[in-house]
Design a protein around this motif. Structure first.
Motif, short mmCIF file in Angstrom:
data_model
loop_
_atom_site.label_atom_id
_atom_site.label_comp_id
_atom_site.label_asym_id
_atom_site.label_seq_id
_atom_site.Cartn_x
_atom_site.Cartn_y
_atom_site.Cartn_z
N GLU A 65 45.05 40.22 57.03
CA GLU A 65 45.92 40.41 55.73
C GLU A 65 45.01 40.62 54.66
O GLU A 65 45.32 40.51 53.61
N VAL A 66 43.53 40.47 54.89
CA VAL A 66 42.59 40.49 53.84
C VAL A 66 42.67 41.77 53.24
O VAL A 66 42.43 41.91 52.08
N PRO A 67 42.79 42.89 53.83
CA PRO A 67 42.98 44.52 53.15
C PRO A 67 44.10 44.29 52.14
O PRO A 67 43.89 44.74 50.91
N LEU A 68 45.30 43.89 52.35
CA LEU A 68 46.34 43.67 51.41
C LEU A 68 45.88 42.85 50.28
O LEU A 68 46.35 42.84 49.03
N LEU A 69 45.43 41.60 50.73
CA LEU A 69 44.89 40.87 49.65
C LEU A 69 43.85 41.59 48.77
O LEU A 69 43.66 41.37 47.38
N LEU A 70 42.82 42.30 49.19
CA LEU A 70 42.04 43.04 48.21
C LEU A 70 42.44 44.08 47.43
O LEU A 70 42.23 44.02 46.21
N LEU A 71 43.53 44.70 48.07
CA LEU A 71 44.17 45.89 47.29
C LEU A 71 45.12 45.16 46.14
O LEU A 71 45.13 45.63 45.02
N SER A 72 45.88 44.02 46.40
CA SER A 72 46.56 43.50 45.51
C SER A 72 45.81 42.84 44.34
O SER A 72 46.16 42.92 43.12
N GLY A 73 44.59 42.33 44.88
CA GLY A 73 43.61 42.10 43.50
C GLY A 73 43.09 43.02 42.84
O GLY A 73 43.16 42.78 41.58
N ALA A 74 42.99 44.10 43.37
CA ALA A 74 42.67 45.34 42.43
C ALA A 74 43.86 45.55 41.56
O ALA A 74 43.38 46.00 40.48
N ALA A 75 44.86 45.76 42.17
CA ALA A 75 45.98 46.23 41.41
C ALA A 75 46.22 45.09 40.14
O ALA A 75 46.64 45.55 38.93
N MET A 76 45.98 43.80 40.44
CA MET A 76 46.01 42.98 39.41
C MET A 76 45.02 43.02 38.34
O MET A 76 45.50 42.76 36.91
N GLY A 77 43.81 43.60 38.68
CA GLY A 77 42.79 43.71 37.75
C GLY A 77 43.19 45.01 36.93
O GLY A 77 43.14 44.99 35.44
N VAL A 78 43.83 45.95 37.30
CA VAL A 78 44.20 47.15 36.49
C VAL A 78 45.49 46.82 35.78
O VAL A 78 45.53 47.28 34.56
N ASN A 79 46.23 45.90 36.37
CA ASN A 79 47.38 45.41 35.53
C ASN A 79 47.08 44.82 34.08
O ASN A 79 47.65 45.12 33.26
N TRP A 80 45.98 44.10 34.40
CA TRP A 80 45.53 43.12 33.03
C TRP A 80 45.08 44.21 32.17
O TRP A 80 45.34 43.94 30.77
#
Length: 225
Positions: A65-80
């Motif tokens: 599930e690490v790829p999903l974690l990394l993708l969600s973290g990237a989305a979080m950064g753009v969101n901010w």
């Protein structure tokens, strides 16, 4: 020891998060830079918590599930980044309401992706949220800057909804570990973005800016998330 009510914890978190814009406006750095500092401070706080509580991240169990974690973290950064841009172009209230359109997006997408039933209560909340967003947007828009702010807020809502939807697909990672890894992923994404745009300008912060930055990073992000 009795665990806290998850709903109460969510209400408390959203209450604190609702004051974010008031502090962001007192931090004179770019949106990307602020997002980076927010992620770094929160990651440090949670990292210390994990060390003190001696919690180890079970990488062997969560590696799929690490790829999903990394993708969600990237989305979080753009969101901010998009959210902070919204605060710069329109009022805090309008930017926040635009951002809170994210649950509406999740409500619409979940029946498609996860086959969740769209109940009458969910549909009513969707209608009310949509009407509130439209009425507020029309009533408070006084120029192109306000419209930009609303669009940035809606863009942030899309990426926030993306984080929520990705999290629903992550089952092997505990909440605190998930959040920590997402912050690390956001940092990895934000560092090259910041260095290629405005760079690091921490030296421009005065005492008020530093206090507000620490509150945003530690309270609104580390503790609240």
């Amino acid at each position: 020891m009795k665990k806290a009510d998850p709903r109460l914890m969510l209400i408390m978190s959203m209450t604190v998060f609702g004051t974010l814009g008031l502090f962001v406006r007192n931090i004179p750095v770019s949106s990307g830079e602020l997002a980076l500092y927010r992620a770094v401070l929160a990651a440090l706080l949670i990292g210390v918590y994990l060390l003190v509580s001696r919690q180890k991240i079970p990488f062997a169990r969560i590696k799929k599930e690490v790829p999903l974690l990394l993708l969600s973290g990237a989305a979080m950064g753009v969101n901010w980044i998009l959210l902070f841009e919204a605060y710069r172009y329109t009022s805090v209230s309008v930017a926040t309401l635009s951002y809170y359109f994210a649950p509406v997006i999740v409500t619409l997408v979940c029946p498609i992706l996860f086959h969740e039933k769209l109940t009458g209560k969910k549909f009513l909340c969707f209608v009310m949220s949509t009407l509130l967003e439209v009425i507020t947007g029309i009533g408070d828009t006084r120029g192109s800057d306000d419209l930009k702010g609303i669009l940035f807020g809606l863009g942030a809502a899309v990426f926030y909804a993306t984080v929520i939807l990705l999290n629903k697909s992550i089952h092997q990672v505990e909440g605190i570990h998930r959040t920590f890894l997402q912050f690390l992923s956001a940092i990895v994404v934000l560092i090259p973005y910041v260095l290629s745009t405005n760079g690091i300008t921490l030296s421009s912060l005065n005492a008020v800016g530093w206090v507000n930055l620490l509150i945003v990073g530690l309270v609104h992000t580390g503790i609240t998330y």
